[in-house]
Design a protein around this motif. Structure first.
Motif, PDB file in Angstrom:
ATOM      1  N   LEU A 161      -4.532  -6.917  12.967  1.00  0.00           N
ATOM      2  CA  LEU A 161      -4.502  -5.688  11.932  1.00  0.00           C
ATOM      3  C   LEU A 161      -3.707  -4.629  12.839  1.00  0.00           C
ATOM      4  CD1 LEU A 161      -8.120  -5.328  11.019  1.00  0.00           C
ATOM      5  CD2 LEU A 161      -6.353  -6.543   9.780  1.00  0.00           C
ATOM      6  N   GLU A 162      -3.742  -4.793  14.191  1.00  0.00           N
ATOM      7  CA  GLU A 162      -2.823  -3.904  15.011  1.00  0.00           C
ATOM      8  C   GLU A 162      -1.352  -4.138  14.727  1.00  0.00           C
ATOM      9  OE1 GLU A 162      -6.184  -3.313  18.521  1.00  0.00           O
ATOM     10  OE2 GLU A 162      -4.253  -4.184  18.960  1.00  0.00           O
ATOM     11  N   LEU A 163      -1.140  -5.605  14.446  1.00  0.00           N
ATOM     12  CA  LEU A 163       0.298  -6.147  14.426  1.00  0.00           C
ATOM     13  C   LEU A 163       1.031  -5.601  12.971  1.00  0.00           C
ATOM     14  CD1 LEU A 163       0.595  -9.826  15.751  1.00  0.00           C
ATOM     15  CD2 LEU A 163       1.094  -7.516  16.822  1.00  0.00           C
ATOM     16  N   LEU A 164      -0.183  -5.573  11.975  1.00  0.00           N
ATOM     17  CA  LEU A 164       0.301  -4.928  10.781  1.00  0.00           C
ATOM     18  C   LEU A 164       0.904  -3.824  10.752  1.00  0.00           C
ATOM     19  CD1 LEU A 164      -2.338  -6.688   8.605  1.00  0.00           C
ATOM     20  CD2 LEU A 164       0.070  -7.418   8.561  1.00  0.00           C
ATOM     21  N   GLU A 185       8.662  -5.190   5.866  1.00  0.00           N
ATOM     22  CA  GLU A 185       7.375  -5.268   5.164  1.00  0.00           C
ATOM     23  C   GLU A 185       6.572  -6.375   5.668  1.00  0.00           C
ATOM     24  OE1 GLU A 185       8.671  -6.160   1.294  1.00  0.00           O
ATOM     25  OE2 GLU A 185       8.018  -4.021   0.452  1.00  0.00           O
ATOM     26  N   PRO A 186       5.292  -6.470   6.128  1.00  0.00           N
ATOM     27  CA  PRO A 186       4.546  -7.597   6.715  1.00  0.00           C
ATOM     28  C   PRO A 186       4.148  -8.508   5.650  1.00  0.00           C
ATOM     29  CG  PRO A 186       3.731  -5.267   7.049  1.00  0.00           C
ATOM     30  CD  PRO A 186       4.534  -5.198   6.051  1.00  0.00           C
ATOM     31  N   VAL A 187       4.585  -9.752   6.044  1.00  0.00           N
ATOM     32  CA  VAL A 187       4.031 -10.992   5.284  1.00  0.00           C
ATOM     33  C   VAL A 187       3.415 -11.720   6.290  1.00  0.00           C
ATOM     34  CG1 VAL A 187       4.670 -13.056   4.267  1.00  0.00           C
ATOM     35  CG2 VAL A 187       6.138 -11.211   3.825  1.00  0.00           C
ATOM     36  N   ALA A 188       1.980 -12.000   6.088  1.00  0.00           N
ATOM     37  CA  ALA A 188       0.982 -12.829   6.938  1.00  0.00           C
ATOM     38  C   ALA A 188       0.938 -14.043   6.952  1.00  0.00           C
ATOM     39  CB  ALA A 188      -0.378 -12.005   6.724  1.00  0.00           C
ATOM     40  N   ALA A 210      -4.424  -7.216   3.030  1.00  0.00           N
ATOM     41  CA  ALA A 210      -3.685  -6.614   2.186  1.00  0.00           C
ATOM     42  C   ALA A 210      -4.483  -5.335   2.484  1.00  0.00           C
ATOM     43  CB  ALA A 210      -4.323  -7.025   0.680  1.00  0.00           C
ATOM     44  N   GLU A 211      -5.629  -4.978   2.823  1.00  0.00           N
ATOM     45  CA  GLU A 211      -5.878  -3.750   3.180  1.00  0.00           C
ATOM     46  C   GLU A 211      -5.093  -2.886   4.100  1.00  0.00           C
ATOM     47  OE1 GLU A 211     -10.298  -3.465   3.764  1.00  0.00           O
ATOM     48  OE2 GLU A 211      -9.707  -1.623   4.719  1.00  0.00           O
ATOM     49  N   HIS A 212      -4.439  -3.642   4.950  1.00  0.00           N
ATOM     50  CA  HIS A 212      -3.781  -3.361   6.358  1.00  0.00           C
ATOM     51  C   HIS A 212      -2.199  -3.154   6.171  1.00  0.00           C
ATOM     52  CE1 HIS A 212      -7.815  -3.418   7.703  1.00  0.00           C
ATOM     53  NE2 HIS A 212      -7.841  -2.201   8.294  1.00  0.00           N
ATOM     54  N   ALA A 225      -2.681   1.523  16.717  1.00  0.00           N
ATOM     55  CA  ALA A 225      -4.026   1.834  15.939  1.00  0.00           C
ATOM     56  C   ALA A 225      -3.908   0.944  14.869  1.00  0.00           C
ATOM     57  CB  ALA A 225      -3.997   3.243  15.990  1.00  0.00           C
ATOM     58  N   VAL A 226      -5.050   0.645  14.585  1.00  0.00           N
ATOM     59  CA  VAL A 226      -5.518  -0.185  13.116  1.00  0.00           C
ATOM     60  C   VAL A 226      -5.388   0.905  12.032  1.00  0.00           C
ATOM     61  CG1 VAL A 226      -6.800  -1.519  11.669  1.00  0.00           C
ATOM     62  CG2 VAL A 226      -6.627  -2.042  14.196  1.00  0.00           C
ATOM     63  N   GLU A 227      -4.366   0.864  11.239  1.00  0.00           N
ATOM     64  CA  GLU A 227      -4.222   1.594  10.114  1.00  0.00           C
ATOM     65  C   GLU A 227      -4.305   1.093   8.645  1.00  0.00           C
ATOM     66  OE1 GLU A 227      -0.352   3.710  10.624  1.00  0.00           O
ATOM     67  OE2 GLU A 227      -1.186   4.357  12.639  1.00  0.00           O
ATOM     68  N   PRO A 228      -5.158   1.585   7.908  1.00  0.00           N
ATOM     69  CA  PRO A 228      -5.261   1.026   6.325  1.00  0.00           C
ATOM     70  C   PRO A 228      -4.016   1.320   5.733  1.00  0.00           C
ATOM     71  CG  PRO A 228      -7.103   2.474   7.033  1.00  0.00           C
ATOM     72  CD  PRO A 228      -6.224   2.681   8.025  1.00  0.00           C
ATOM     73  N   ALA A 229      -3.328   0.518   4.926  1.00  0.00           N
ATOM     74  CA  ALA A 229      -2.308   0.881   4.165  1.00  0.00           C
ATOM     75  C   ALA A 229      -2.112  -0.225   3.202  1.00  0.00           C
ATOM     76  CB  ALA A 229      -0.939   0.766   5.076  1.00  0.00           C
ATOM     77  N   PRO A 230      -3.027  -0.058   1.923  1.00  0.00           N
ATOM     78  CA  PRO A 230      -3.191  -0.983   1.062  1.00  0.00           C
ATOM     79  C   PRO A 230      -1.867  -1.368   0.462  1.00  0.00           C
ATOM     80  CG  PRO A 230      -4.461   0.928   0.713  1.00  0.00           C
ATOM     81  CD  PRO A 230      -3.826   1.250   1.851  1.00  0.00           C
ATOM     82  N   ALA A 231      -1.655  -2.892   0.202  1.00  0.00           N
ATOM     83  CA  ALA A 231      -0.539  -3.423  -0.206  1.00  0.00           C
ATOM     84  C   ALA A 231      -1.063  -4.560  -1.224  1.00  0.00           C
ATOM     85  CB  ALA A 231       0.409  -3.916   0.825  1.00  0.00           C
TER      86      ALA A 231
END
Ligand code: FAD
Ligand code: AMP
Lengths: 261, 320
Positions: free
Chosen positions: B20-23, B31-34, B49-51, B157-163
């Motif tokens: 989640l930190e990596l996101l 744009e993160p693609v997991a 998705a939430e992150h 930091a883990v930050e929520p960022a809905p996608a």
């Protein structure tokens, strides 16, 4: 058939010395005393133990590094390895992990091998990726980060303690193995070993011996660049108190002030 | 916007915090693609998705559990071919670094390991690393090919960022090397009920000064009063007082918590290598000359058997 073991060892600046960077942002290897990376002593030790178990085995120690790197080879020879290969070339200066693995792969292939044993990481770079890269280049199994290793009937087995689980691994030779500092204390060279090492053969190869071009290695061939290296500012002197019976409470007060409680 | 591949570290679908930190870091450069592999891969999508993951590429096959490292390299390579990313980020774990290195070699790129920070630069992402037992901070970048970078836990930091987090099946063909190293047995690590050492906000460590396995209860009690993870020096581990999985240092875990409390630890260079980037450092040691005191924000010169229990009691009292 003799079991041919190649141990890769690195000559590194002494970690307890004052390590720093040279002007071209490579690790300064001139001003600081060097030695055989302590983590590679474990690789030499496991090679010796595997050779003792095998009916017939030969251990070659291999290093890629400057003139002084011979010291690392001598140490490994005095521990009991049979012979040594030193890959040395001015154009190697500044080689990164990808490049180092290329040189090691060429040298290992030229030397001939059934088993390559590496340390878990070099004590200067601490990347811990060269053994995996070497396996990728050689196209043989990687059996890495082992805390326990054995070889029998052409099969290497070992225990890898990962983050989430401890795994038992198994692969057929030829293979690349790396061992951790949990694999067993490395022996000290005996006086006899030190004397014998002086007579053991050390072969020197340069890039042309390995069919490599200067632009494939060194700073020029590197896939990464260091843009800056700054000395970490000394930590601002902290508060130090002597415990007169209230030390724990004082510490709690500090932690509360920092919002940890 | 350029896509950035993020390799997902998960346990049966439960995404581990470093991913989640990596996101968070990935969003700084694109744009993160997991990419989630193995059993439970599909279950990771909601958290990803939430992150900030715009897409989640998944693939499950027995090979991921049955063979070491290489099947995952095959999958990441397939993902690279599908996405043509601007960078690939991988958590710095035992497997992560090896996966990253082999991938870089295959796609003709360079690899940077153990980044502690990442930012966008004119010539691609710039990674901050802490080297020589944290005596130096370097900034580096990959100069050829698609940068492959492994990042240490607690680097962002883990930050929520809905996608959108749209799940897409990845198609993977395993290489000949994939089945080279067989995993013939696996013993999952027993959970201690405490936070994961590398992920914890607070780490409480004990060294040779703790003087016996049974005395580690004192260290554990302090850790529990703070909700912390327990660490140990190599001397304590070699003596058999605490498991090697808890060792902090060059050949153990590298930790970077908000608070590190060292008790009965002298502060040898190899130990410092694993904890010197901690934000706040506290030590208890009876020797005023111990090198650990050069690092501390707060130090108590005293007997840990007096100081630590008193500290634990005081914390409990304050927390009520
Ligand atoms: C290649 C290599 C890799 C290594 N990797 C690691 C690693 O990953 N992690 C690691 O930790 N080490 C590592 N080491 C070992 C390292 O060099 C030190 O030997 C080790 O860290 C020492 O552990 P210690 O501080 O607990 O013990 P010591 O150095 O013996 O220190 C114990 C301290 O406890 C204090 N003390 C004793 N009794 C009390 C008391 N009652 N109250 C308060 N204080 C007390 C003493 O004053 C002393 O300062 C490595 C070494 C090598 C060569
Ligand atoms: N220059 C080198 N010469 C020989 N072996 C090396 C060299 N660099 C790395 N190695 C081997 O690869 C292991 C891991 O190194 P690293 O990936 O640099 O941390 C070391 O323990 C060595 O066994």
């Amino acid at each position: 058939m003799s079991l041919r073991i190649v141990v890769t060892v690195k000559y590194v600046p002494d970690a307890t010395g004052d390590r720093h960077f040279a002007d071209d942002l490579t690790v300064d290897r001139d001003d600081v005393d060097g030695l055989l990376s302590e983590l590679d002593e474990y690789a030499v030790e496991q090679a010796l133990q595997i050779a003792e178990e095998a009916d017939d085995a030969e251990i070659t120690v291999l290093t890629v590094g400057p003139e002084d790197a011979k010291d690392a080879l001598r140490k490994a020879l005095s521990m009991g390895a049979d012979k040594a290969i030193h890959v040395e070339d001015d154009d190697l200066h500044g080689t990164d992990a990808i490049g180092t693995s290329l040189v090691l792969a060429k040298a290992v292939e030229k030397a001939g091998y059934d088993l390559v044993i590496s340390g878990m990481a070099s004590t200067d770079g601490v990347m811990g990726v060269v053994p995996a890269l070497l396996a990728e280049r050689l196209g043989v199994p990687q059996v890495t980060l082992l805390s326990e290793v054995s070889v029998e009937d052409g099969v290497v087995k070992g225990r890898r303690d990962g983050d989430a689980a401890s795994e038992q691994l198994e692969a057929s030779l030829p293979a690349v193995v790396s061992v951790t500092d949990q694999s067993g204390e490395a022996r000290y060279p005996s006086f006899k070993g030190i004397m014998a090492a002086k007579k053991k053969p050390v072969t020197s190869w340069d890039l042309s011996d390995l069919d490599l071009d200067a632009d494939e290695v060194g700073l020029e061939g590197a896939y990464t660049v260091v843009e800056s290296a700054t000395e970490r500012p000394a930590r601002t002197a902290g508060t130090i108190v002597k415990d007169e019976g209230e030390g724990g409470k004082q510490l709690a007060e500090f932690l509360a002030g920092q919002k940890f409680i | 916007m350029a896509e950035v591949l993020v390799y997902v570290d998960h346990v049966d679908g439960a995404v581990r915090k470093p991913t989640l930190e990596l996101l968070t870091l990935a969003r700084r450069i694109g744009e993160p693609v997991a990419v989630a592999l193995g059993a439970g891969a599909g279950d990771t999508a909601a958290a990803l998705a939430e992150h900030g993951a715009v897409k989640v590429l998944t693939h499950d096959a027995a090979e991921y559990a049955d063979y070491l490292v290489v099947p995952k390299v095959d999958a990441l390579q397939a993902a690279c071919e599908q996405v043509s990313p601007a960078a690939v980020l991988v958590p710095s774990s035992t497997d992560g670094k090896e996966i990253a290195a082999r991938l870089a070699l295959r796609i003709g790129s360079g690899v940077i390991t153990d980044a502690v920070d990442l930012e966008a630069g004119d010539e691609g992402p710039v990674a901050t690393q802490s080297v020589f037992a944290a005596a130096y901070t370097t900034k580096s970048r990959v100069s050829k090919g698609t940068p492959v970078i492994t990042v240490k836990p607690n680097s962002a930091a883990v930050e929520p960022a809905p996608a959108a987090g749209e799940v897409e099946a990845l198609s993977v063909t395993f290489s000949e090397q994939a089945t080279g190293t067989r995993v013939t047995g696996r013993t999952p690590r027993e959970s201690t009920g405490r936070p994961e050492l590398t992920e914890a906000a607070i780490v409480v460590s004990g060294g040779r000064g703790v003087n016996g396995a049974e005395n580690f209860a004192i260290i554990e009690a302090l850790a529990d009063s703070l909700g912390a993870a327990v660490g140990a020096s190599r001397a304590a581990v070699d003596a058999g007082w605490y498991p090697h999985t808890s060792q902090v240092g060059q050949t153990g875990k590298s930790v970077s918590p908000q608070l590190y409390i060292a008790s009965g630890i002298s502060g040898a260079i190899q130990h410092r290598a694993g904890m010197q980037t901690s934000k706040t450092i506290v030590a208890v040691n009876k020797d005023a000359e111990a090198p650990i005191f050069e690092l501390v924000d707060y130090g108590v010169v005293g007997d840990l058997f007096e100081v630590v229990p008193q500290l634990t009691e005081e914390i409990k009292a304050r927390k009520g």
